[in-house]
Structure formats: structure tokens, C-alpha cells
Design a protein around this motif. Structure first.
Motif, PDB file in Angstrom:
ATOM      1  N   ALA A  12       0.595  -0.998  -0.176  1.00  9.33           N
ATOM      2  CA  ALA A  12       0.061  -0.060   0.347  1.00  9.33           C
ATOM      3  C   ALA A  12       0.963   1.655   0.321  1.00  9.33           C
ATOM      4  CB  ALA A  12      -0.804   0.216   1.381  1.00  9.33           C
ATOM      5  N   SER A  13       2.164   0.801   0.425  1.00 11.55           N
ATOM      6  CA  SER A  13       2.694   2.172   0.815  1.00 11.55           C
ATOM      7  C   SER A  13       3.148   2.908  -1.015  1.00 11.55           C
ATOM      8  CB  SER A  13       4.204   2.005   1.827  1.00 11.55           C
ATOM      9  OG  SER A  13       4.963   1.217   0.748  1.00 11.55           O
ATOM     10  N   VAL A  14       2.887   1.885  -1.661  1.00 12.29           N
ATOM     11  CA  VAL A  14       3.610   2.251  -3.128  1.00 12.29           C
ATOM     12  C   VAL A  14       2.081   3.738  -4.058  1.00 12.29           C
ATOM     13  CG1 VAL A  14       5.144   0.501  -3.329  1.00 12.29           C
ATOM     14  CG2 VAL A  14       2.548   0.739  -4.935  1.00 12.29           C
ATOM     15  N   LEU A  15       1.066   3.980  -2.862  1.00 16.28           N
ATOM     16  CA  LEU A  15       0.320   4.733  -3.515  1.00 16.28           C
ATOM     17  C   LEU A  15       0.481   6.254  -2.954  1.00 16.28           C
ATOM     18  CD1 LEU A  15      -2.863   2.785  -2.383  1.00 16.28           C
ATOM     19  CD2 LEU A  15      -2.366   2.875  -4.295  1.00 16.28           C
ATOM     20  N   THR A  16       0.349   7.067  -4.400  1.00 16.92           N
ATOM     21  CA  THR A  16       0.524   8.051  -3.634  1.00 16.92           C
ATOM     22  C   THR A  16       0.050   9.369  -4.857  1.00 16.92           C
ATOM     23  OG1 THR A  16       2.462   9.916  -3.883  1.00 16.92           O
ATOM     24  CG2 THR A  16       2.884   8.029  -5.875  1.00 16.92           C
ATOM     25  N   LEU A  17      -0.131  10.563  -4.830  1.00 21.89           N
ATOM     26  CA  LEU A  17      -1.265  11.979  -4.962  1.00 21.89           C
ATOM     27  C   LEU A  17      -0.217  11.452  -6.576  1.00 21.89           C
ATOM     28  CD1 LEU A  17      -2.286  13.484  -2.182  1.00 21.89           C
ATOM     29  CD2 LEU A  17      -3.479  12.928  -3.773  1.00 21.89           C
ATOM     30  N   ALA A  18       0.187  11.951  -7.398  1.00 22.62           N
ATOM     31  CA  ALA A  18       0.415  12.667  -8.755  1.00 22.62           C
ATOM     32  C   ALA A  18      -0.818  13.576  -9.757  1.00 22.62           C
ATOM     33  CB  ALA A  18       0.852  11.465  -9.549  1.00 22.62           C
ATOM     34  N   GLU A  19       0.033  14.632 -10.195  1.00 29.02           N
ATOM     35  CA  GLU A  19      -0.854  15.086 -10.920  1.00 29.02           C
ATOM     36  C   GLU A  19      -1.113  15.184 -12.034  1.00 29.02           C
ATOM     37  OE1 GLU A  19      -1.349  18.596 -10.409  1.00 29.02           O
ATOM     38  OE2 GLU A  19      -0.766  18.803  -8.793  1.00 29.02           O
ATOM     39  N   ARG A  20      -2.293  14.983 -12.172  1.00 27.40           N
ATOM     40  CA  ARG A  20      -2.700  14.177 -14.055  1.00 27.40           C
ATOM     41  C   ARG A  20      -3.573  15.360 -14.213  1.00 27.40           C
ATOM     42  NH1 ARG A  20       0.400  11.364 -13.635  1.00 27.40           N
ATOM     43  NH2 ARG A  20       0.724   9.461 -13.508  1.00 27.40           N
ATOM     44  N   PRO A  21      -4.051  15.428 -16.426  1.00 29.48           N
ATOM     45  CA  PRO A  21      -5.297  16.130 -16.494  1.00 29.48           C
ATOM     46  C   PRO A  21      -6.537  16.612 -16.020  1.00 29.48           C
ATOM     47  CG  PRO A  21      -4.359  14.991 -18.144  1.00 29.48           C
ATOM     48  CD  PRO A  21      -3.498  14.901 -16.562  1.00 29.48           C
ATOM     49  N   VAL A  22      -7.469  17.007 -15.839  1.00 33.79           N
ATOM     50  CA  VAL A  22      -8.865  16.703 -15.597  1.00 33.79           C
ATOM     51  C   VAL A  22      -8.927  15.770 -17.059  1.00 33.79           C
ATOM     52  CG1 VAL A  22     -11.157  17.844 -15.580  1.00 33.79           C
ATOM     53  CG2 VAL A  22      -9.049  18.683 -14.081  1.00 33.79           C
ATOM     54  N   PRO A  23      -9.435  14.774 -17.139  1.00 32.70           N
ATOM     55  CA  PRO A  23      -9.595  14.499 -17.943  1.00 32.70           C
ATOM     56  C   PRO A  23     -11.159  14.963 -18.773  1.00 32.70           C
ATOM     57  CG  PRO A  23     -11.288  13.248 -15.680  1.00 32.70           C
ATOM     58  CD  PRO A  23     -10.194  14.422 -15.563  1.00 32.70           C
ATOM     59  N   GLU A  24     -11.310  14.531 -20.264  1.00 29.75           N
ATOM     60  CA  GLU A  24     -12.351  14.834 -21.268  1.00 29.75           C
ATOM     61  C   GLU A  24     -13.581  13.342 -21.517  1.00 29.75           C
ATOM     62  OE1 GLU A  24     -10.981  16.766 -24.031  1.00 29.75           O
ATOM     63  OE2 GLU A  24     -10.206  18.610 -23.588  1.00 29.75           O
ATOM     64  N   PRO A  25     -14.183  14.152 -21.236  1.00 31.28           N
ATOM     65  CA  PRO A  25     -15.193  12.775 -21.929  1.00 31.28           C
ATOM     66  C   PRO A  25     -15.343  12.966 -23.026  1.00 31.28           C
ATOM     67  CG  PRO A  25     -16.893  14.687 -21.344  1.00 31.28           C
ATOM     68  CD  PRO A  25     -14.827  15.085 -20.860  1.00 31.28           C
ATOM     69  N   GLY A  26     -15.219  11.592 -23.935  1.00 34.42           N
ATOM     70  CA  GLY A  26     -15.452  11.409 -24.235  1.00 34.42           C
ATOM     71  C   GLY A  26     -17.245  10.768 -25.840  1.00 34.42           C
ATOM     72  N   ALA A  27     -16.755  10.170 -26.826  1.00 40.10           N
ATOM     73  CA  ALA A  27     -18.465   9.600 -27.237  1.00 40.10           C
ATOM     74  C   ALA A  27     -18.933   9.000 -25.596  1.00 40.10           C
ATOM     75  CB  ALA A  27     -18.229   9.421 -28.531  1.00 40.10           C
ATOM     76  N   GLY A  28     -20.232   9.143 -25.529  1.00 39.84           N
ATOM     77  CA  GLY A  28     -20.876   8.432 -24.322  1.00 39.84           C
ATOM     78  C   GLY A  28     -20.628   8.156 -22.850  1.00 39.84           C
ATOM     79  N   GLU A  29     -19.665   8.892 -22.825  1.00 41.60           N
ATOM     80  CA  GLU A  29     -19.513   9.030 -21.437  1.00 41.60           C
ATOM     81  C   GLU A  29     -19.597  10.831 -20.791  1.00 41.60           C
ATOM     82  OE1 GLU A  29     -14.975   6.393 -21.993  1.00 41.60           O
ATOM     83  OE2 GLU A  29     -15.034   9.822 -22.225  1.00 41.60           O
ATOM     84  N   VAL A  30     -19.476  10.935 -19.919  1.00 38.20           N
ATOM     85  CA  VAL A  30     -20.253  12.217 -18.436  1.00 38.20           C
ATOM     86  C   VAL A  30     -18.946  12.444 -17.834  1.00 38.20           C
ATOM     87  CG1 VAL A  30     -22.315  12.212 -18.688  1.00 38.20           C
ATOM     88  CG2 VAL A  30     -21.081  11.161 -16.760  1.00 38.20           C
ATOM     89  N   LEU A  31     -18.263  13.648 -17.295  1.00 33.69           N
ATOM     90  CA  LEU A  31     -17.434  13.981 -16.703  1.00 33.69           C
ATOM     91  C   LEU A  31     -18.055  14.550 -15.379  1.00 33.69           C
ATOM     92  CD1 LEU A  31     -14.474  14.675 -15.721  1.00 33.69           C
ATOM     93  CD2 LEU A  31     -15.692  16.876 -16.812  1.00 33.69           C
ATOM     94  N   GLY A  73     -20.015  14.218 -23.158  1.00 29.59           N
ATOM     95  CA  GLY A  73     -19.425  14.482 -24.355  1.00 29.59           C
ATOM     96  C   GLY A  73     -20.435  13.587 -25.537  1.00 29.59           C
ATOM     97  N   PRO A  74     -20.073  13.679 -26.535  1.00 30.30           N
ATOM     98  CA  PRO A  74     -20.658  13.278 -28.229  1.00 30.30           C
ATOM     99  C   PRO A  74     -21.715  12.464 -27.879  1.00 30.30           C
ATOM    100  CG  PRO A  74     -18.047  13.816 -28.871  1.00 30.30           C
ATOM    101  CD  PRO A  74     -18.087  13.847 -26.767  1.00 30.30           C
ATOM    102  N   GLY A  75     -22.606  12.309 -28.419  1.00 30.65           N
ATOM    103  CA  GLY A  75     -24.044  11.435 -28.138  1.00 30.65           C
ATOM    104  C   GLY A  75     -24.863  11.985 -26.605  1.00 30.65           C
ATOM    105  N   VAL A  76     -24.575  13.050 -25.500  1.00 35.70           N
ATOM    106  CA  VAL A  76     -25.054  12.529 -24.444  1.00 35.70           C
ATOM    107  C   VAL A  76     -25.908  13.666 -23.514  1.00 35.70           C
ATOM    108  CG1 VAL A  76     -24.467  12.541 -21.820  1.00 35.70           C
ATOM    109  CG2 VAL A  76     -22.438  11.242 -23.343  1.00 35.70           C
TER     110      VAL A  76
END
Length: 331
Positions: A12-31, A73-76
Motif C-alpha cells: 500500500a505504501s506505493v500509492l501516492t498523489l500525482a498530478e494528472r489532467p482533468v479528463p475530457e469525456p469522449g463519446a457516450g461519456e460524462v465528466l 461528451g458527444p452523443g450524451v
């Protein structure tokens, strides 16, 4: 945004906070702006390097969330904007924002809190597919559920009870038995002090059980099969005591017993969407009228994901653990 990843395979000690971009919803997805995220054993397997995300899926952990729709996202249908969804996701749940496939999302019942809604999707898909599709459990049959106090086990008890089945459960802590019985368990077996196979045969007047839901594997499979009735179904969800088992095929053939197993994460989008349609019809109404409800052991801030994994691996959790993404810096 800051999200939880495993920087390398390990404990469990390998879990860490990391910077990641806020994802963008693709087709058929929501954020979703994540309000809560469930913690599951497949997350541990990903952290250990045993199970890896599919190509193109984020390295951020987390397979189930409850959150508010903030982009479509597209189609939603944009009427989903602002709705509170509980979603099965391919990854990314341990974060303040997460994309989710609409086809595998449900409007969160008003009877459920954010934490409760986040604790459900992975378990609902898993129990429905394994207990009712593979195990074909029906009214009047008897099911043996191992690991009954876990997130999967507590849901399986409630859904089997709602289906009119007789339920035998095993656990290592007798203090949990009254609550397990209140969920619908008909018989409780303390496996450290009682031979569960003998107890099952006694309870069923030597007939055996119709379905076994097993998370133990190893030697338990042989013992499970010894108490499976003619035409019974054995369903393996995990293998805490090992994946290698010895099976006597002649016995299976003579008693027409079938062996089944599955994991949810590798299932195709089509299969998960098919399961979601069945859940909407058969299970979501049980959530809406509070006949089925997750048991929450405790919650952690998202930044304390290490502690949540350590607790889950301790074997003392009764129900589900949930992470809440509070006070994390984000853009």
C-alpha cells in the motif's frame, strides 16, 4: 488535478498523489465531479501489478464512483447535466474528476448518500453476473456464500434474499452474525471452529446447496463441491488461498455440477452495458425502495488511500470502504 496512482507495483505504501489532467469525456461519456469512490480488491491487484488497466485507460485507480455530471461528451443527452450518478468506470475513480460511460451509470437513488451510492456499482455488476447469470440462482434454491461480511458478500446476501433464496454464510467473526442475519442470511457458520461442509449438509438435510459463491479458492473448491447438490453451480470470484485446484471430473459429471468464474474488469463494454440493462430492471428498484443497501465500514479522505488499502487487506472490514476527495488542490 491530484489523483491516486501506484508509482510502482508493491504494497500500500506505493500509492501516492500525482498530478494528472482533468479528463475530457469522449463519446457516450460524462465528466463527473467525484463525491465519493469505492475501494475494491481489484484496486489492490492493480496496485500489486497483477491486474493492469486496459490500453488507453488512465493509471489512476478506482472502479466505482458517485458524482455530479459537469460535462457531457458527444452523443450524451445534456439533460444529465447536474445529475448525481453512480457509475462503474474502467479506472480513474480515485480523483476529484472522473469520466464515466453513460451506459454503465445509474441515477443515484435519493435514498442513498453519496458514500453509499459510490459503494455499489462494482458490487452490483459482480453479484448480478456471478450469482444470477452464471450461478442462475432462483427462488427456493439454497446458496452458500463465503466471505459474507465483505462488500460483495453483504450485497449477495441481500440480493439472494430478495430473490427468495435460502442463504448459508461463512465468516470468521461471530459478532457479525446478527447483522448478517438481519440482511437475510438464514444460517451462519463460524468457519474457524466449525466444519462448514458438515454444517451445510446438516442444514440442508444432506441435500447440499444449489449455488456456491466462493472467494477462497485452493482447497475450499474441493470442499465446496462436496456440498453442492445435483445440478449445482460453483462460482469462483477470487482465490485468496490459491488459484490451482484439483477437481474430480467424474464426480462433477455424475452430479451434473458446473464450474464458473469471472472477473468484471476485462468484460467488454458491450457485456457491461448488457448487465447494466438487467440491473436497471431487476436491482435498481430494490435500491429505490431501500430493500438493498450497502454496509459502509468507514470512509477515508482520498489523500489517505494508503490507509484504506491497508485496512482492506487486514481482513477486518465489514462491508465497504469509501474514499472522499476532500480539500485536494486542483486546477
Amino acid at each position: 488535478m491530484q489523483a491516486i496512482i501506484a508509482r510502482e507495483p508493491g504494497d500500500a505504501s506505493v500509492l501516492t498523489l500525482a498530478e494528472r489532467p482533468v479528463p475530457e469525456p469522449g463519446a457516450g461519456e460524462v465528466l463527473l465531479r467525484v463525491r465519493a469512490a469505492g475501494v475494491n480488491r481489484p484496486d489492490i491487484m492493480q496496485r500489486q501489478g497483477i491486474a493492469k488497466p486496459a490500453p488507453g485507460v488512465t493509471d489512476v485507480l478506482g472502479l466505482e464512483v458517485c458524482g455530479e455530471v459537469v460535462a457531457c461528451g458527444p452523443g450524451v443527452d445534456r439533460q444529465l447535466m447536474g445529475q448525481r450518478l453512480m457509475s462503474l468506470v474502467p479506472g480513474g475513480g480515485y480523483a476529484p474528476w472522473c469520466t464515466a460511460p453513460v451506459d454503465q451509470s445509474f441515477i443515484a437513488p435519493t435514498a442513498l448518500s453519496d458514500v453509499e451510492a459510490a459503494a455499489l456499482p462494482e458490487g452490483l455488476f459482480t453479484v448480478w453476473h456471478n450469482l444470477f447469470e452464471l450461478g442462475r440462482l432462483t427462488m427456493g434454491e439454497t446458496v452458500l456464500i463465503h466471505g459474507a461480511a465483505g462488500g460483495i458478500g453483504t450485497l449477495a446476501i441481500q440480493l439472494a434474499h430478495a430473490a427468495g433464496a435460502t442463504i448459508i454464510v461463512t465468516d470468521n467473526d461471530e459478532t457479525r452474525f446478527p447483522e448478517l442475519r438481519s440482511m437475510g442470511a438464514d444460517a451462519t457458520i463460524h468457519w474457524p471452529t466449525t466444519d462448514f461442509a458438515e454444517a451445510c449438509m446438516k442444514y440442508t438435510d444432506a441435500r447440499g446447496v444449489d449455488v456456491v459463491l466462493d472467494i477462497v479458492g485452493g482447497e475450499y473448491v474441493r470442499r465446496n463441491l462436496s456440498v453442492t447438490a445435483f445440478g449445482g453451480r460453483h462460482v469462483s470470484l477470487s482465490f485468496m488461498q490459491g488459484s490451482a485446484v484439483n477437481v474430480e471430473l467424474l464426480t462433477l459429471m455424475q452430479r451434473q455440477v458446473s464450474l464458473h468464474s469471472s472477473t468484471m474488469r476485462p468484460q467488454s463494454h458491450y457485456e457491461k452495458t448488457r448487465m447494466a440493462h438487467s440491473l436497471r430492471r431487476h436491482v435498481i428498484p430494490l435500491l429505490n425502495n431501500a430493500r438493498v443497501k450497502p454496509r459502509i465500514h468507514t470512509t477515508f479522505p482520498l489523500a489517505e488511500a494508503v490507509a484504506s488499502h491497508q485496512l482492506l487487506e487486514s481482513g477486518t472490514v465489514f462491508g465497504k470502504l469509501v474514499l472522499i476527495p476532500e480539500n485536494l488542490p486542483s486546477n
